[in-house]
Design an enzyme around this catalytic site. Structure first.
Site, short mmCIF file in Angstrom:
data_model
loop_
_atom_site.label_atom_id
_atom_site.label_comp_id
_atom_site.label_asym_id
_atom_site.label_seq_id
_atom_site.Cartn_x
_atom_site.Cartn_y
_atom_site.Cartn_z
N MET A 192 -8.98 8.03 0.18
CA MET A 192 -9.78 8.47 1.34
C MET A 192 -10.30 9.88 1.08
O MET A 192 -9.55 10.75 0.62
CB MET A 192 -8.91 8.46 2.60
CG MET A 192 -8.23 7.13 2.84
SD MET A 192 -7.38 7.09 4.42
CE MET A 192 -6.51 5.52 4.30
N HIS A 221 -1.38 -1.43 -4.06
CA HIS A 221 -2.64 -1.06 -3.39
C HIS A 221 -2.68 0.46 -3.19
O HIS A 221 -1.74 1.05 -2.67
CB HIS A 221 -2.69 -1.79 -2.05
CG HIS A 221 -3.95 -1.62 -1.26
ND1 HIS A 221 -5.06 -2.40 -1.45
CD2 HIS A 221 -4.26 -0.75 -0.26
CE1 HIS A 221 -6.01 -2.04 -0.60
NE2 HIS A 221 -5.56 -1.03 0.14
N MET A 274 -12.20 4.33 0.03
CA MET A 274 -12.81 4.64 1.32
C MET A 274 -13.49 5.99 1.18
O MET A 274 -13.02 7.02 1.69
CB MET A 274 -11.72 4.68 2.41
CG MET A 274 -11.22 3.28 2.75
SD MET A 274 -9.59 3.27 3.51
CE MET A 274 -8.57 3.26 2.04
N MET A 329 -11.27 -5.90 6.28
CA MET A 329 -10.42 -4.90 6.95
C MET A 329 -10.01 -5.43 8.33
O MET A 329 -10.87 -5.82 9.12
CB MET A 329 -11.18 -3.57 7.12
CG MET A 329 -11.44 -2.82 5.84
SD MET A 329 -9.96 -2.45 4.88
CE MET A 329 -8.99 -1.46 6.02
N SER A 383 0.86 -1.19 0.00
CA SER A 383 0.00 0.00 0.00
C SER A 383 0.89 1.23 0.00
O SER A 383 1.66 1.46 0.94
CB SER A 383 -0.89 0.01 1.25
OG SER A 383 -1.31 1.35 1.50
N ASP A 393 -4.80 3.58 -1.57
CA ASP A 393 -5.82 3.91 -0.58
C ASP A 393 -6.41 5.29 -0.83
O ASP A 393 -5.76 6.31 -0.61
CB ASP A 393 -5.21 3.87 0.83
CG ASP A 393 -5.00 2.43 1.29
OD1 ASP A 393 -5.97 1.66 1.23
OD2 ASP A 393 -3.86 2.09 1.67
N HIS A 446 -8.55 0.92 -3.43
CA HIS A 446 -9.44 0.75 -2.27
C HIS A 446 -10.12 2.08 -1.99
O HIS A 446 -9.48 3.03 -1.53
CB HIS A 446 -8.57 0.28 -1.09
CG HIS A 446 -9.29 0.13 0.20
ND1 HIS A 446 -8.62 -0.07 1.40
CD2 HIS A 446 -10.61 0.15 0.51
CE1 HIS A 446 -9.49 -0.16 2.37
NE2 HIS A 446 -10.70 -0.03 1.87
N ASP A 485 -6.30 -6.36 4.99
CA ASP A 485 -5.67 -5.04 4.93
C ASP A 485 -5.77 -4.38 6.29
O ASP A 485 -6.86 -4.19 6.81
CB ASP A 485 -6.43 -4.22 3.86
CG ASP A 485 -5.90 -2.81 3.69
OD1 ASP A 485 -4.82 -2.49 4.20
OD2 ASP A 485 -6.60 -2.03 3.00
C1 DX5 Z 1 -6.12 1.63 6.06
C2 DX5 Z 1 -5.74 1.35 4.62
C3 DX5 Z 1 -4.64 0.38 4.54
C4 DX5 Z 1 -3.35 0.90 5.12
C5 DX5 Z 1 -2.56 -0.26 5.64
O1 DX5 Z 1 -7.25 2.35 6.12
O2 DX5 Z 1 -6.83 0.81 3.92
O3 DX5 Z 1 -4.43 -0.09 3.20
O4 DX5 Z 1 -2.58 1.59 4.18
O5 DX5 Z 1 -1.49 0.22 6.38
P1 DX5 Z 1 -0.70 -0.74 7.39
O6 DX5 Z 1 -0.24 -1.90 6.63
O7 DX5 Z 1 0.41 0.14 7.90
O8 DX5 Z 1 -1.68 -1.10 8.47
ZN ZN Z 2 -6.39 -0.21 1.93
#
Ligand code: DX5
Ligand code: ZN
Length: 222
Positions: free
Chosen positions: A40, A36, A71, A140, A11, A38, A69, A178
């Site tokens: 947000m 990956h 969010m 998650m 990620s 993320d 992903h 994840d």
């Molecule tokens: C969290 C994200 C993850 C995050 C994981 O909300 O969806 O993908 O980047 O980070 P680590 O591996 O540090 O928990």
């Molecule tokens: Zn993620």
């Protein structure tokens, strides 16, 4: 890629964006399978991160599948932009979808693979009606929003339940985990039925560097 393999998806939330190209190349050379991303939106989760612009640039610097992903609230409004930018997988949160089946169909109509995810508090049964449409299910193992959180052991039974649900309907969807994933907890997650392992901190913050982080995960899978 065969569904009997185990995939590692770094990620980039914890990557050094001043040298993203080199960091992605290092991940790829060390055997990363997917990247990956993320996304947000500052509403569905408090943090604000990346948009289609980043995916578009990633698409130009790597040929690895891009595992996006989302969010975000109202994911439907953003699917087309991420598909056009070059996303391979588009994963939406079931909590953010008014009509999850139509959202998954929308993703597929854009030529992407459809992923479905759920927060730690959401029970696996919530997935049931949409499960046959999913190419990927993400469990998650932290509450989404930030990298570097502690792995939630209490989500292991959910991984096991989702694996059973997929087997019951003869689905070959990927089962991804994840949040707080590391070489230490990978054996338990694998045993519970996961086959795609996302990690930000365990890779990009590994004291011996990115390649050592990926190798440690790969060894834990062996
Ligand atoms: C969290 C994200 C993850 C995050 C994981 O909300 O969806 O993908 O980047 O980070 P680590 O591996 O540090 O928990
Ligand atoms: Zn993620």
């Amino acid at each position: 890629m065969s569904r009997s393999s185990f995939l590692i998806a770094p990620s980039i939330l914890s990557a050094d964006f001043t040298c993203l190209r080199e960091q992605i190349a290092t991940c790829q050379a060390a055997g990363a399978d997917w990247i990956h991303v993320d996304v947000m939106d500052g509403h569905f989760v408090p943090n604000l991160t990346m948009g289609p612009f980043i995916v578009e640039h990633l698409r130009r610097i790597t040929d690895l599948p891009l595992d996006v992903h989302l969010m975000v609230e109202h994911p439907d409004t953003l699917l087309e932009a991420f598909a056009r930018a070059g996303a391979t997988y588009l994963t939406v949160h079931i909590e953010a979808c008014a009509d999850v089946q139509s959202t998954l169909k929308h993703i597929k109509s854009l030529g992407c693979q459809a992923g479905l995810t759920l927060n730690p508090a959401t029970p696996p049964e919530a997935l049931r009606s949409a499960l046959p449409l999913a190419d990927l299910v993400l469990v998650m193992t932290v509450h989404p929003g930030y990298a570097g959180q502690k792995f939630r052991e209490d989500q292991l039974p959910k991984v096991r339940t989702v694996r059973q649900m997929l087997e019951t309907i003869h689905s070959s969807a990927w089962l991804e985990v994840d949040g707080g994933v590391s070489a230490e907890n990978i054996p338990k997650l694998k045993e519970a039925g996961a086959n795609v392992f996302v990690a930000a901190s365990a890779i990009f913050q590994h004291p011996q560097g990115i390649a050592a982080g990926i190798q440690a995960m790969r060894q834990a899978l062996a």
